[in-house]
Design an enzyme around this catalytic site. Structure first.
Site, PDB file in Angstrom:
ATOM      1  N   ARG A 118       0.810  -1.227   0.058  1.00  0.00           N
ATOM      2  CA  ARG A 118       0.076   0.102  -0.147  1.00  0.00           C
ATOM      3  C   ARG A 118       0.946   1.382   0.050  1.00  0.00           C
ATOM      4  NH1 ARG A 118      -2.096   3.125   5.074  1.00  0.00           N
ATOM      5  NH2 ARG A 118      -3.598   4.320   3.972  1.00  0.00           N
TER       6      ARG A 118
ATOM      7  N   HIS B 232      -2.641  11.236   1.122  1.00  0.00           N
ATOM      8  CA  HIS B 232      -1.927  10.658   2.305  1.00  0.00           C
ATOM      9  C   HIS B 232      -1.348  12.056   2.890  1.00  0.00           C
ATOM     10  CE1 HIS B 232      -0.385   7.318   5.226  1.00  0.00           C
ATOM     11  NE2 HIS B 232       0.140   8.392   5.774  1.00  0.00           N
TER      12      HIS B 232
ATOM     13  N   GLU C 191      -6.825   8.444   7.033  1.00  0.00           N
ATOM     14  CA  GLU C 191      -6.794   9.152   8.285  1.00  0.00           C
ATOM     15  C   GLU C 191      -7.219  10.677   8.090  1.00  0.00           C
ATOM     16  OE1 GLU C 191      -3.515   8.435  10.610  1.00  0.00           O
ATOM     17  OE2 GLU C 191      -3.602   6.284  10.562  1.00  0.00           O
TER      18      GLU C 191
ATOM     19  N   ASN D 184      -6.703   1.625  10.528  1.00  0.00           N
ATOM     20  CA  ASN D 184      -5.295   1.924  11.007  1.00  0.00           C
ATOM     21  C   ASN D 184      -5.569   2.079  12.545  1.00  0.00           C
ATOM     22  OD1 ASN D 184      -4.877   2.339   8.298  1.00  0.00           O
ATOM     23  ND2 ASN D 184      -4.455   4.636   8.575  1.00  0.00           N
TER      24      ASN D 184
ATOM     25  N   TYR E 191      -3.068   1.988  16.233  1.00  0.00           N
ATOM     26  CA  TYR E 191      -1.743   1.893  16.768  1.00  0.00           C
ATOM     27  C   TYR E 191      -2.085   1.509  18.339  1.00  0.00           C
ATOM     28  CZ  TYR E 191       0.164   3.336  12.631  1.00  0.00           C
ATOM     29  OH  TYR E 191       0.629   3.104  11.355  1.00  0.00           O
TER      30      TYR E 191
ATOM     31  N   GLU F 165      -3.063  -0.232   8.466  1.00  0.00           N
ATOM     32  CA  GLU F 165      -1.808   0.157   9.017  1.00  0.00           C
ATOM     33  C   GLU F 165      -1.909  -0.149  10.401  1.00  0.00           C
ATOM     34  OE1 GLU F 165      -0.744   4.554   9.393  1.00  0.00           O
ATOM     35  OE2 GLU F 165      -1.315   4.852   7.529  1.00  0.00           O
TER      36      GLU F 165
HETATM   37  C1  PNW Z   1      -0.393   7.157  10.886  1.00  0.00           C
HETATM   38  N1  PNW Z   1      -2.380  10.420  15.943  1.00  0.00           N
HETATM   39  O1  PNW Z   1      -0.215   8.369  11.539  1.00  0.00           O
HETATM   40  C2  PNW Z   1      -0.157   7.731   9.307  1.00  0.00           C
HETATM   41  O2  PNW Z   1      -0.964   7.219   8.497  1.00  0.00           O
HETATM   42  C3  PNW Z   1       1.313   7.429   9.164  1.00  0.00           C
HETATM   43  O3  PNW Z   1       1.512   8.274   7.814  1.00  0.00           O
HETATM   44  C4  PNW Z   1       2.391   7.439  10.110  1.00  0.00           C
HETATM   45  O4  PNW Z   1       3.442   7.387   9.986  1.00  0.00           O
HETATM   46  C5  PNW Z   1       1.914   6.326  11.156  1.00  0.00           C
HETATM   47  O5  PNW Z   1       0.510   6.422  11.575  1.00  0.00           O
HETATM   48  C6  PNW Z   1       2.705   6.209  12.775  1.00  0.00           C
HETATM   49  O6  PNW Z   1       2.404   7.435  13.273  1.00  0.00           O
HETATM   50  C7  PNW Z   1      -0.657   9.043  12.711  1.00  0.00           C
HETATM   51  O7  PNW Z   1      -1.630  11.459  16.722  1.00  0.00           O
HETATM   52  C8  PNW Z   1      -0.118  10.202  13.333  1.00  0.00           C
HETATM   53  O8  PNW Z   1      -3.145   9.985  16.722  1.00  0.00           O
HETATM   54  C9  PNW Z   1      -0.792  10.562  14.323  1.00  0.00           C
HETATM   55  C10 PNW Z   1      -1.757   9.832  15.001  1.00  0.00           C
HETATM   56  C11 PNW Z   1      -2.413   8.800  14.361  1.00  0.00           C
HETATM   57  C12 PNW Z   1      -1.673   8.192  13.218  1.00  0.00           C
END
Ligand code: PNW
Length: 476
Positions: free
Chosen positions: A81, A125, A170, A299, A301, A376
């Protein structure tokens, strides 16, 4: 973190991929007719990124894409991707396409296909052509119309060979970090503009989806990637439950409401009434946004933990969104963000695979029958080569194993998850954090641009080739 001791096997058609984005890897910012995007401007503005770092060279993928695709093939990845740089294709954000810009992506796609790797294109993006920001950016309706035209151009150019399409990556970050807290480009700090931006990003998704469908064969799949996060209340106290619902509206409902259900959450209008009157939502917009989708990209985290109480006024924000004095949560100044307990990655984000399972099950209920992809998931660690030049990252293997196991559990619980894209294929420009945060499965020595697969890349490649997670030794 749950340790798996017996092999965990995925459905044979499950896609094993990795993800990147244009500004984070390409470099070559002045080549082939490309003009600045808001991220060029922002990263070259003093004080906006760690160490003043920028994507001028990044990991030079524009010149090294052949080697990078060969690396993916060696690892055994089934899918990749990536995103298209809008200002490479339409330098002013308007008008006819620059063929040289499209040619780069044509070559990349052909290279991927020749190695049997399925390309998935993200159209946006975060790198809006600067000219469109100068004309008002995402708070203006015009930007959504321009996005539809851009989508049409890229769809016509690549729709014959690329089956998987993602309109926006996002949109929450584009709207609320870009125009609310200002930690992302274009760095504006205006809560009303952030909410207007959210609506016009929704509209761009809807118009872009229609444009793609008219430009491409109907077998292709159109999706969006949301950084939806599970929002948890600190206690079951009604005030905390209400705080969690309000943050859920601002994090998730503001996008999935219109996109999946054709309506904004009514409670979002109430909670933001003092900031915006939403009069820019025109008759017919919700129908335009509410396009049938072929899949939904998630996505993930880390989860979000909130309570209802006055927020502390100094120190880094506990919501993990940097240290801006401006909130990315319009109308929610009375909500406090808490650190979820548990081990954290280098980003300070708590490792919580249960959150991914919860998220998948939520969207399984929210959008019954809609195939899901994890577009992601990954972790930043302070990776360093050993004296032999090898990079050992057992923490990342444990992270991936934990989250892939959560995906597997969700599938067993009835979710239709079709694939997983690791963030990221290789170390790259981590936005406001510059190059210090390494998310890659492949290590990049920025001085020489040498790529070295970390042990996690080998572990993940084996999972991709076998469809099975190999047992993981506990991280020391
Ligand atoms: C995502 N937050 O970014 C992006 O899609 C990527 O480009 C990035 O490198 C990756 O996650 C890791 O950070 C985020 O603050 C950036 O919640 C910030 C946030 C979430 C996702």
């Amino acid at each position: 973190m749950p340790e798996s001791t017996t092999p965990v096997t995925f459905p044979p058609a499950f896609l094993w991929g990795a993800a990147t984005s244009a500004y984070q890897i390409e470099g070559a910012v002045r080549e082939g007719g490309r003009t600045p995007s808001i991220w060029d401007t922002f990263s070259h503005t003093p004080g906006k990124t760690a160490g003043g770092e920028h994507g001028d060279i990044a990991v030079d993928h524009y010149h090294r894409y052949r080697d990078d695709v060969a690396l993916m093939a060696d690892l055994g990845l089934g899918a990749y991707r990536f995103s298209v740089s809008w200002s490479r294709v339409q330098p002013t954000g308007r008008g006819p396409a620059v063929q040289r810009g499209l040619d780069f992506y044509r070559r990349l796609v052909d290279e991927l296909l020749s190695k049997g790797i399925k390309p998935a294109i993200t159209l946006y993006h975060w790198d809006l052509p600067q000219e469109l920001e100068d004309a008002g950016g995402w708070p203006e309706r015009e930007t959504a119309l321009r996005f539809a035209e851009y989508a049409q151009i890229v769809g016509e150019a690549l729709g014959d060979r690329v089956e998987q399409w993602i309109t926006l990556n996002e949109p929450w970050c584009s709207a609320f970090l870009g125009y609310g807290s200002g930690v992302h480009a274009p760095g504006r700090t205006d809560p009303a503009a952030a909410l207007r931006a959210a609506h016009h990003l929704n509209l761009a998704h809807g118009l872009g989806t229609s444009a793609l469908r008219s430009a491409m064969p109907s077998r292709n799949s159109v999706a969006v990637s949301l950084n939806s996060c599970p929002v948890r209340p600190l206690t079951q106290d009604p005030a905390d439950l209400d705080a969690a619902r309000r943050i859920d509206d601002l994090a998730n409902g503001v996008f999935h409401g219109p996109m999946l259900h054709g309506a904004y959450p009514a409670t979002l209008f109430t909670a933001t009434r003092s900031i915006t009157d939403w009069s820019y939502v025109q008759d017919g917009d919700l129908a335009l946004i509410h396009q049938p989708l072929d899949a939904l990209g998630l996505n993930y985290y880390t989860p979000t933990l909130v309570s209802a109480a006055a927020a502390p006024t100094d120190g880094p924000r506990a919501d993990g969104h940097g240290s801006s004095a401006h909130s990315p949560w319009p109308g929610a100044d009375d909500v406090t963000f808490h650190q979820t307990p548990g081990e954290r990655t280098e980003m300070g984000w708590t490792i919580d695979p249960t959150g991914l399972h919860d998220l998948i099950m939520r969207y399984t209920r929210e959008a019954p029958g809609l195939p899901l992809y994890i577009t992601e998931n990954g972790a930043a660690y302070d990776d360093k080569p050993d004296p032999e030049g090898r990079v050992h990252d057992p923490e990342r293997i444990a992270y991936l194993n934990g989250h892939l196991s959560a995906v597997h559990r969700a599938i067993a619980d009835g979710a239709d998850v079709r694939g997983y894209y690791l963030w990221s294929l290789m170390d790259n420009f981590e936005w406001a954090y510059g190059y210090e945060k390494r998310f890659g499965a492949v290590y990049v020595d920025y001085a020489t641009q040498t790529r070295t697969p970390k042990s996690s890349a080998h572990w993940y490649g084996k999972a991709a080739r076998t469809g099975t997670l190999a047992p993981v030794a506990p991280a020391e």
